[in-house]
Design a protein around this motif. Sequence first.
Motif, PDB file in Angstrom:
ATOM      1  N   ALA A  26      16.472  -9.364   8.860  1.00 50.80           N
ATOM      2  CA  ALA A  26      15.410  -8.138   9.987  1.00 50.80           C
ATOM      3  C   ALA A  26      16.423  -7.492  10.613  1.00 50.80           C
ATOM      4  N   ALA A  27      15.537  -6.826  10.531  1.00 57.46           N
ATOM      5  CA  ALA A  27      15.824  -5.800  12.465  1.00 57.46           C
ATOM      6  C   ALA A  27      15.354  -6.348  13.659  1.00 57.46           C
ATOM      7  N   ILE A  28      16.494  -6.705  14.452  1.00 52.46           N
ATOM      8  CA  ILE A  28      15.973  -6.888  16.056  1.00 52.46           C
ATOM      9  C   ILE A  28      16.463  -5.864  16.852  1.00 52.46           C
ATOM     10  N   SER A  29      15.172  -6.024  17.743  1.00 55.56           N
ATOM     11  CA  SER A  29      15.502  -4.629  18.432  1.00 55.56           C
ATOM     12  C   SER A  29      15.119  -5.754  20.036  1.00 55.56           C
ATOM     13  N   PHE A  30      14.761  -4.835  20.773  1.00 55.35           N
ATOM     14  CA  PHE A  30      14.652  -5.478  22.258  1.00 55.35           C
ATOM     15  C   PHE A  30      14.727  -4.452  23.608  1.00 55.35           C
TER      16      PHE A  30
END
Length: 341
Positions: A263-267
Amino acid sequence: MAMLKSIFLLTFAAASALAQTQPAPGGCTTNSFTIPSWASGNASIPLVCDGDECKSSNPVDLVKGSLSEPVAITPAYAEGPPGHKNPGCGALSKTPKWTLGTIIFINETGDGSTAIQSQSIQFQVINEATGHVVGCLNYFLAGPGEDPRLQINCGGGTDRKSRYNIRTDAVFYPRSWKFEINETWYCDDVDSAKPTESTTTYCQADSVPVQGQALSETALAPYSIEDPIPTVDGCTISSVVSPSWVLSNFEVDKSTSDDVSSAAISFNLRLNTQNSLFDFPVFVYHDDVKLGDAETWYPGSFGAGEQPLAPKTCSFRYDGKTQEVAIKTDWVCIDIDPEHP
């Protein structure tokens, strides 16, 4: 009994440790930590001696120091209000005097169409004790025979970093041509440990120079005139004493890959400090995170063409089973000395 005065050079150094535990909002946890601190400085202190016994002649002695560990910080002392160290400032303030200079009075009669009727007065007020010069100006309209009490706006250069600043008010009577000067100023020319405030001094005159009457004199805290105004914590202080980050908009996006285990994770990440140079959080992402791998640290990327200072680098790992994220960051502070971050 002999009283002897001498000068004593004092140096000091201090080491201390601070332990602190951060709160855990949102289930996040942090550890206790210690901070060793080291500071040093020097000052000349006048001594009064009786035989072999000596003591300082001041009620309080000031030693200006610099912090060397954990970061190098030298306090930026304020210049203080204008003229506070002028020789004779305190003595001359007992019988205050001003000079009114560059007096310009304009009476605009007006023509009823392109110009309106008005008057204006402008002048300078020069304080003999401090040498401080302020300019005063106001526009008004007074009819024949009228002598209103007109408040005149005055302003002069002051130090915004100082807790004490000169305040000047002026009043003008246009028919009788009388002035009132109301001013507050500060002196510590004799002893910085015993500063004074000559507050609300009043005079009335119809010519220059102007002789005033001191209404009050107030003793201030020792050495306080050049003390900087306390400010909220910025990047450096927050990083040393209480480093913490605000994490928001955390997102796991599995639609970027056919493999559901990735998955792509962003924050968004923002240094938690009261006075930040940048109020907006930094967007961090990595587009190929293995959800079943809780041990790998993934380098975070920022927005296109973006190279923030806090954080300057960021990496994270994510446990898809427990939905826990761990973050490591390096950041740079330039709030105290931009040339030496």
